[in-house]
Scaffold this motif. Sequence first.
Motif, short mmCIF file in Angstrom:
data_model
loop_
_atom_site.label_atom_id
_atom_site.label_comp_id
_atom_site.label_asym_id
_atom_site.label_seq_id
_atom_site.Cartn_x
_atom_site.Cartn_y
_atom_site.Cartn_z
N VAL A 156 -19.69 55.89 -100.56
CA VAL A 156 -19.87 55.01 -101.73
C VAL A 156 -19.92 53.56 -101.25
O VAL A 156 -20.79 52.79 -101.67
N LEU A 157 -18.99 53.19 -100.39
CA LEU A 157 -18.95 51.80 -99.91
C LEU A 157 -20.21 51.44 -99.14
O LEU A 157 -20.70 50.32 -99.23
N GLU A 158 -20.74 52.40 -98.38
CA GLU A 158 -21.90 52.11 -97.55
C GLU A 158 -23.24 52.35 -98.25
O GLU A 158 -24.28 51.97 -97.74
N TYR A 159 -23.22 52.93 -99.45
CA TYR A 159 -24.46 53.18 -100.19
C TYR A 159 -25.11 51.87 -100.61
O TYR A 159 -26.32 51.69 -100.47
N PHE A 160 -24.30 50.97 -101.14
CA PHE A 160 -24.84 49.73 -101.68
C PHE A 160 -25.02 48.69 -100.58
O PHE A 160 -24.28 48.63 -99.61
N ASP A 161 -26.03 47.85 -100.77
CA ASP A 161 -26.30 46.74 -99.86
C ASP A 161 -25.50 45.54 -100.37
O ASP A 161 -26.03 44.62 -100.98
N ALA A 162 -24.19 45.59 -100.14
CA ALA A 162 -23.29 44.57 -100.69
C ALA A 162 -22.27 44.18 -99.63
O ALA A 162 -21.97 44.95 -98.72
N HIS A 163 -21.73 42.97 -99.77
CA HIS A 163 -20.61 42.58 -98.93
C HIS A 163 -19.39 43.36 -99.39
O HIS A 163 -19.18 43.55 -100.59
N LEU A 164 -18.59 43.82 -98.44
CA LEU A 164 -17.38 44.59 -98.74
C LEU A 164 -16.14 43.76 -98.46
O LEU A 164 -16.02 43.18 -97.37
N ILE A 165 -15.24 43.74 -99.43
CA ILE A 165 -13.97 43.05 -99.26
C ILE A 165 -12.87 44.06 -99.58
O ILE A 165 -12.82 44.59 -100.68
N GLY A 166 -12.04 44.34 -98.60
CA GLY A 166 -10.95 45.30 -98.77
C GLY A 166 -9.64 44.61 -99.03
O GLY A 166 -9.36 43.54 -98.47
N LEU A 167 -8.83 45.22 -99.89
CA LEU A 167 -7.49 44.73 -100.19
C LEU A 167 -6.49 45.80 -99.78
O LEU A 167 -6.66 46.97 -100.13
N THR A 168 -5.46 45.43 -99.03
CA THR A 168 -4.44 46.40 -98.65
C THR A 168 -3.16 45.69 -98.23
O THR A 168 -3.20 44.54 -97.79
N ALA A 169 -2.08 46.40 -98.38
CA ALA A 169 -0.80 45.94 -97.83
C ALA A 169 -0.50 46.65 -96.52
O ALA A 169 0.32 46.19 -95.74
N THR A 170 -1.17 47.78 -96.29
CA THR A 170 -0.83 48.63 -95.14
C THR A 170 -2.06 49.04 -94.34
O THR A 170 -2.44 50.21 -94.34
N PRO A 171 -2.69 48.09 -93.65
CA PRO A 171 -3.85 48.48 -92.84
C PRO A 171 -3.41 49.22 -91.57
O PRO A 171 -2.28 49.09 -91.13
N ASN A 172 -4.33 50.01 -91.04
CA ASN A 172 -4.10 50.64 -89.75
C ASN A 172 -5.28 50.30 -88.84
O ASN A 172 -6.16 49.52 -89.24
N LYS A 173 -5.32 50.86 -87.66
CA LYS A 173 -6.40 50.54 -86.72
C LYS A 173 -7.77 50.86 -87.30
O LYS A 173 -8.73 50.12 -87.11
N GLN A 174 -7.87 52.00 -88.00
CA GLN A 174 -9.15 52.38 -88.58
C GLN A 174 -9.59 51.39 -89.66
O GLN A 174 -10.77 51.09 -89.79
N THR A 175 -8.63 50.88 -90.43
CA THR A 175 -8.95 49.91 -91.46
C THR A 175 -9.50 48.63 -90.84
O THR A 175 -10.54 48.12 -91.25
N PHE A 176 -8.81 48.12 -89.82
CA PHE A 176 -9.29 46.92 -89.13
C PHE A 176 -10.67 47.18 -88.54
O PHE A 176 -11.55 46.32 -88.61
N GLY A 177 -10.88 48.37 -87.97
CA GLY A 177 -12.18 48.71 -87.39
C GLY A 177 -13.27 48.74 -88.44
O GLY A 177 -14.38 48.22 -88.21
N PHE A 178 -13.01 49.37 -89.59
CA PHE A 178 -14.02 49.46 -90.64
C PHE A 178 -14.45 48.07 -91.09
O PHE A 178 -15.62 47.85 -91.41
N PHE A 179 -13.52 47.13 -91.14
CA PHE A 179 -13.82 45.77 -91.58
C PHE A 179 -14.15 44.84 -90.39
O PHE A 179 -14.10 43.62 -90.52
N ASN A 180 -14.53 45.44 -89.27
CA ASN A 180 -15.02 44.70 -88.09
C ASN A 180 -14.04 43.61 -87.64
O ASN A 180 -14.46 42.52 -87.25
N GLN A 181 -12.74 43.90 -87.74
CA GLN A 181 -11.69 42.95 -87.31
C GLN A 181 -11.77 41.62 -88.05
O GLN A 181 -11.24 40.62 -87.60
N ASN A 182 -12.44 41.58 -89.20
CA ASN A 182 -12.61 40.33 -89.96
C ASN A 182 -11.59 40.30 -91.09
O ASN A 182 -11.83 40.79 -92.16
#
Length: 182
Positions: A156-182
């Motif tokens: 779903v997140l990758e279907y749309f041609d949109a900027h993605l902004i994630g909100l979380t209190a508990t990121p893990n390595k995969q989360t940081f990776g998905f958001f390109n360490q940004n």
Amino acid sequence: LAANKPRALIQMATGSGKTFTAISFIYRLIKFAGARRVLFLVDRGNLGRQARKEFDQYVSPYNNFKFGEEYIVQHLSSNTLDMTARVCISTIQRMYSMLKGRELPEEADEESTERVEGLFKDPEPIDYNPDFPIETFDIIVTDECHRSIYNLWAQVLEYFDAHLIGLTATPNKQTFGFFNQN
């Protein structure tokens, strides 16, 4: 976003105002940066209702109007998207079912994403759906993103041609990776 980094992660402690922060930047992106439509994704129906209340209560620091007095906010409870809405609040499971052209069982909006994934046996890839062009949203904000970047939901997140902004209190390595360490 100004540096054209298509993914960004906001990490804040539980209860510190992630939703308020998101509504503030969504308001500014619409009002000043030309964003036409924003998708605010949650993983459970009750989080969508809470987000809607916060949108309803948000008062612009620029003109004292409430968010909903300036812009249409739609909380999806069916598979019909109001194309005049500037903000659409949806569970990620509802958006998946819409893109697949299927009805969502009523109780599925209320379940956490982990439980709902079981309703969709063998996740099928999302093909292009002309009812929802890839440019439908300019920005996608995903609440509790550490739960929504995997398997079925990442589609779903990758279907749309949109900027993605994630909100979380508990990121893990995969989360940081998905958001390109940004």
